[in-house]
Design an enzyme around this catalytic site. Structure first.
Site, short mmCIF file in Angstrom:
data_model
loop_
_atom_site.label_atom_id
_atom_site.label_comp_id
_atom_site.label_asym_id
_atom_site.label_seq_id
_atom_site.Cartn_x
_atom_site.Cartn_y
_atom_site.Cartn_z
N HIS B 76 8.03 17.18 23.40
CA HIS B 76 9.00 16.27 22.76
C HIS B 76 10.39 16.87 22.84
CE1 HIS B 76 10.83 13.55 19.97
NE2 HIS B 76 9.70 12.91 19.78
N SER B 94 12.85 12.99 14.73
CA SER B 94 12.29 11.77 15.32
C SER B 94 13.09 11.24 16.52
CB SER B 94 12.25 10.67 14.26
OG SER B 94 11.98 9.43 14.88
N ARG B 147 10.11 10.69 26.94
CA ARG B 147 10.16 12.06 26.44
C ARG B 147 10.08 13.12 27.53
NH1 ARG B 147 6.29 10.95 21.20
NH2 ARG B 147 7.91 9.81 20.09
N HIS B 218 4.06 18.48 21.41
CA HIS B 218 4.03 17.46 20.37
C HIS B 218 2.75 16.63 20.33
CE1 HIS B 218 5.56 14.42 17.68
NE2 HIS B 218 5.38 13.47 18.57
N ARG B 252 2.95 9.74 26.88
CA ARG B 252 2.88 8.66 25.89
C ARG B 252 4.28 8.24 25.46
NH1 ARG B 252 3.43 8.55 20.40
NH2 ARG B 252 3.28 10.80 20.12
C1 FAD Z 1 5.78 15.30 13.62
C2 FAD Z 1 5.09 14.15 14.30
C3 FAD Z 1 5.59 12.87 14.20
C4 FAD Z 1 4.95 11.80 14.81
N1 FAD Z 1 5.48 10.56 14.70
C5 FAD Z 1 4.85 9.52 15.30
C6 FAD Z 1 5.39 8.21 15.17
O1 FAD Z 1 6.40 7.99 14.51
N2 FAD Z 1 4.74 7.20 15.79
C7 FAD Z 1 3.60 7.40 16.52
O2 FAD Z 1 3.06 6.42 17.02
N3 FAD Z 1 3.07 8.63 16.63
C8 FAD Z 1 3.67 9.69 16.04
N4 FAD Z 1 3.14 10.94 16.19
C9 FAD Z 1 1.82 11.09 16.80
C10 FAD Z 1 0.76 10.63 15.81
O3 FAD Z 1 1.14 11.01 14.50
C11 FAD Z 1 -0.62 11.22 16.09
O4 FAD Z 1 -0.95 11.10 17.44
C12 FAD Z 1 -1.66 10.45 15.28
O5 FAD Z 1 -1.33 10.52 13.92
C13 FAD Z 1 -3.05 10.98 15.49
O6 FAD Z 1 -3.92 10.29 14.61
P1 FAD Z 1 -5.47 10.53 14.64
O7 FAD Z 1 -6.04 9.63 13.60
O8 FAD Z 1 -5.97 10.41 16.01
O9 FAD Z 1 -5.67 12.07 14.22
P2 FAD Z 1 -5.04 12.97 13.04
O10 FAD Z 1 -4.10 12.23 12.18
O11 FAD Z 1 -4.59 14.22 13.71
O12 FAD Z 1 -6.28 13.29 12.14
C14 FAD Z 1 -7.29 14.19 12.52
C15 FAD Z 1 -8.33 14.19 11.41
O13 FAD Z 1 -9.47 14.91 11.84
C16 FAD Z 1 -9.85 15.86 10.86
N5 FAD Z 1 -10.51 16.93 11.59
C17 FAD Z 1 -10.07 17.62 12.68
N6 FAD Z 1 -10.98 18.50 13.09
C18 FAD Z 1 -12.02 18.37 12.26
C19 FAD Z 1 -13.30 19.00 12.17
N7 FAD Z 1 -13.67 19.96 13.02
N8 FAD Z 1 -14.13 18.62 11.16
C20 FAD Z 1 -13.77 17.64 10.28
N9 FAD Z 1 -12.59 17.00 10.34
C21 FAD Z 1 -11.74 17.38 11.31
C22 FAD Z 1 -8.57 16.22 10.15
O14 FAD Z 1 -8.83 16.71 8.86
C23 FAD Z 1 -7.89 14.86 10.12
O15 FAD Z 1 -8.37 14.12 9.03
C24 FAD Z 1 3.77 12.02 15.57
C25 FAD Z 1 3.26 13.30 15.68
C26 FAD Z 1 3.92 14.37 15.08
C27 FAD Z 1 3.38 15.75 15.28
#
Ligand code: FAD
Lengths: 163, 456
Positions: B76, B94, B147, B218, B252
């Site tokens: 990023h 952001s 990005r 990122h 992405r």
């Molecule tokens: C700072 C930042 C800002 C962002 N802003 C945006 C945005 O504005 N818009 C956008 O579209 N995207 C954004 N992104 C990207 C986006 O936030 C993520 O890609 C997205 O939230 C991922 O969601 P997810 O549900 O796949 O996983 P996550 O939200 O990463 O959740 C993973 C889950 O798995 C659990 N877990 C992991 N390993 C294990 C295990 N071994 N056992 C049990 N539980 C486990 C964790 O506890 C958690 O609950 C941003 C990313 C960052 C870093």
């Protein structure tokens, strides 16, 4: 020829009809049988949480796991920028096709057409779902949902919450 | 979750460690969904949450789920620059800031030098001496290029010596024009929270001086291979959200991760999983006393015991930091054949070092975050190596994956559609054995394939 171990199950037919076609083919489980089934969901970010909630509402028995002190504290809460959807609220000629096109091009032509088109297709429903759940999206003075732009696109299709 | 349980080739449950008591528990089900996020923390420093990890995906991979496009990681462009060795996390500013912020570095080297010595402030550099390099190189998209493009352009300027802070690894993101055009109040409404966050971390006010930013890891586009139904190569195992590889190709777009995660979770998986479960309702509940559960539980307990048994001198983080350096150096923003081979070698050495020198205090039977981190680091070694292998295989530049050997005269990515228009899906073949590559060809029937152009 793709490797025989990788069966992508992409439906045939025109791009815009693939998802409808697949949905029509998919077998469904009747409500009284859903009760007998258990699904484990690992992760409580937006992906896991939305899946677990939807599966639970459908009637499956869901067990959900995470590694933080509270399921709400998944990495997803760190998101700052917002979420895209092809709503065309700004009347800037956005469309499902344009979101699809931007995503394939942005990904430098290394993602699946059918998946990305489906993503663009369902994007509008996500915003409706979130609004119905009370997500405090930013709004214009008149009450309309506000949008802004992100990289790699020439329209304004990102919904966000005001900080 | 520390392991996936497979019975008769189908995903039937997991082994999990109770984080409070350390108890190793068995959970059975008719299907398992992984929504465990991305593996950006392989690099130690990233914008991800501290506990983001790739372990669940790695457990699935070792049990037979193919891992797709591991080398596609997103860097990023707008993060607060690294400021020292003691840091464990990077902060994102952001992308929305690029709606109104303008990115630049000075045109003149003497201004750069003065900035580094704090002899002048950015705001004192006159307009004509500034290089708004994104607007210069990509007039049609300007500051809103994707990005990967923005990150590489920042690296290009910094590599050329124009970085604006002491480390030479920062560029400006300037709001002066926006404040003039829109007024303080409108800018505050749009970005007030981000300005505040920036000021708290850096003690510099974006209202007065431009932000300083630099690219950082990122997001990871790669992940578990899934079919159109979001099912992995293991029947009954699904992957959604950042954990799968599905929609973002080599890069992405901003605000599309949440869209994909929610699309998967609300509107796709709940339908597609029914197709699999419709065959299962007559089956009895999964028996957690089955030998497969016992075996998986035993393996997890042995893994934990093995870590405690090392009793070395190094903290988990100190070794993870070294892995981060290797990754950033050899599998980072610019990659080449020699470096990637070196990277694989270095990761191997570090893995050995870990098994000789790591020290995890305490016991398993308590709340023990050092143990949690150690278990994850073991998996990060394997992910890092897999990323490097995939990057080595993909002899083209594409999205966030930049092979120095493959670039245009202008330093842009050069794809090789003839040889690499495929998804690279890796199959685990055992510890210490090279994984096997499987290719899924990509077909474009509705879109004209072109070289990405953000100039006009
Ligand atoms: C700072 C930042 C800002 C962002 N802003 C945006 C945005 O504005 N818009 C956008 O579209 N995207 C954004 N992104 C990207 C986006 O936030 C993520 O890609 C997205 O939230 C991922 O969601 P997810 O549900 O796949 O996983 P996550 O939200 O990463 O959740 C993973 C889950 O798995 C659990 N877990 C992991 N390993 C294990 C295990 N071994 N056992 C049990 N539980 C486990 C964790 O506890 C958690 O609950 C941003 C990313 C960052 C870093």
């Amino acid at each position: 020829m793709s490797d025989p171990k990788l069966i992508s199950k992409i439906p045939d037919g025109p791009l815009a009809e693939k998802w409808s076609k697949r949905k029509a083919e998919i077998r469904i489980v009747s409500p009284n049988n859903k009760r007998k089934l258990e699904v484990i969901v690992v992760g409580t970010g937006l992906g896991g949480a939305s899946a677990a909630a939807s599966l639970g509402e459908l009637g499956y028995n869901v067990k959900i796991f995470c590694i933080s002190d509270s399921p709400r504290r998944a990495h997803s809460i760190a998101a700052q920028g917002g979420i895209n959807a092809a709503k065309n609220y700004q009347n800037d000629n956005d469309s499902i096709y344009r979101l699809f096109y931007d995503t394939i091009k942005g990904g430098d032509y290394r993602s699946r057409e059918a998946n990305v088109y489906r993503l663009a297709e369902v994007s509008a429903a996500i915003i409706d779902q979130c609004v119905a759940q009370g997500v405090p999206f930013a709004r214009e003075y008149g009450g309309y949902l506000a949008n802004r732009s992100f990289g790699g696109v020439q329209v304004s299709r990102t919904f966000y919450a005001r900080g | 979750m520390l392991d996936l349980v497979i019975i008769n080739g189908q995903a039937k449950g997991i082994i999990a460690r109770n984080l409070v008591t350390g108890e190793i528990e068995r959970f059975g089900a008719h299907a398992v969904v992984l929504a465990t996020g991305g593996y950006g923390n392989t690099y130690f420093l990233s914008t991800n949450a501290m506990n983001s990890n790739g372990s669940a995906a790695m457990q699935a991979y070792r049990k037979g789920a193919f891992f797709a496009n591991p080398c596609f990681a997103q860097i990023h462009p707008t993060c607060i620059p690294v400021h020292g060795d003691q840091q464990c996390k990077l902060t994102l500013m952001s992308e929305s800031l690029r709606n109104d912020g303008r990115i630049w570095v000075p045109k003149k080297m003497e201004d750069v030098m003065k900035l580094r010595k704090h002899e002048i402030k950015a705001s004192q550099i006159p307009e004509e001496d500034r290089d708004y390099y994104l607007e210069r190189r990509y007039p049609a998209f300007g500051n809103l290029v994707p990005r990967d493009v923005a990150s590489r352009a920042a690296k290009e300027r910094c590599d050329a010596g124009y970085g604006v802070n002491e480390t030479g690894l920062a560029v400006f993101l300037d709001f002066a024009d926006a404040i003039k055009r829109l007024g303080h109040q409108r800018v505050e409404e749009r970005y007030g929270n981000l300005f505040q966050m920036y000021e708290k971390i850096t003690s510099s006010s974006p209202w007065e001086e431009p932000m300083m930013i630099y690219p950082a890891i990122h997001y990871t586009m790669g992940g578990l291979w899934v079919d159109y139904d979001l099912q992995t190569t293991i029947p009954g195992l699904y992957a959604i959200g950042e954990a799968n590889f599905s929609d973002h190709g080599g890069n992405r777009l901003g605000a599309s991760a949440l869209m994909q995660g929610l699309a998967d979770g609300y509107f796709i998986l709940p339908y597609t999983i029914g197709d699999y479960l419709s065959h299962k309702f007559a089956e009895p509940k999964t028996d957690i006393n089955a030998p497969e559960f016992a075996e998986a539980e035993k393996a997890v307990k042995e893994r934990i015991a093995k870590i405690f048994a090392v009793k070395g001198t190094e903290t988990v983080d100190s070794i993870h930091k070294k892995l981060g350096h290797i990754m950033w150096e050899y599998v980072g923003m610019a990659r080449n054949e020699e470096g990637l081979k070196k990277g694989i070698e270095e990761i191997g050495k570090l893995r050995e070092e870990f098994w000789k020198t790591v020290r995890v205090p305490g016991t398993n039977e308590e709340f023990n975050q050092e143990l949690e981190k150690a278990l994850r680091l073991v998996d990060f070694f394997d992910i890092g190596e897999l990323m490097a292998r995939d990057a080595l295989n993909r002899k083209e530049s594409c999205g966030g994956h930049f092979r120095e050997e493959m670039q245009t005269e202008e330093g842009e990515t050069k794809r090789d559609d003839e040889n690499f228009m495929y998804v690279a899906a890796w199959e685990y073949k055992g510890e210490g054995v090279a994984p096997e590559l499987h290719k899924e060809d990509l077909k474009y029937e509705n879109i004209k394939i072109a070289t990405r152009n953000y100039k006009d």
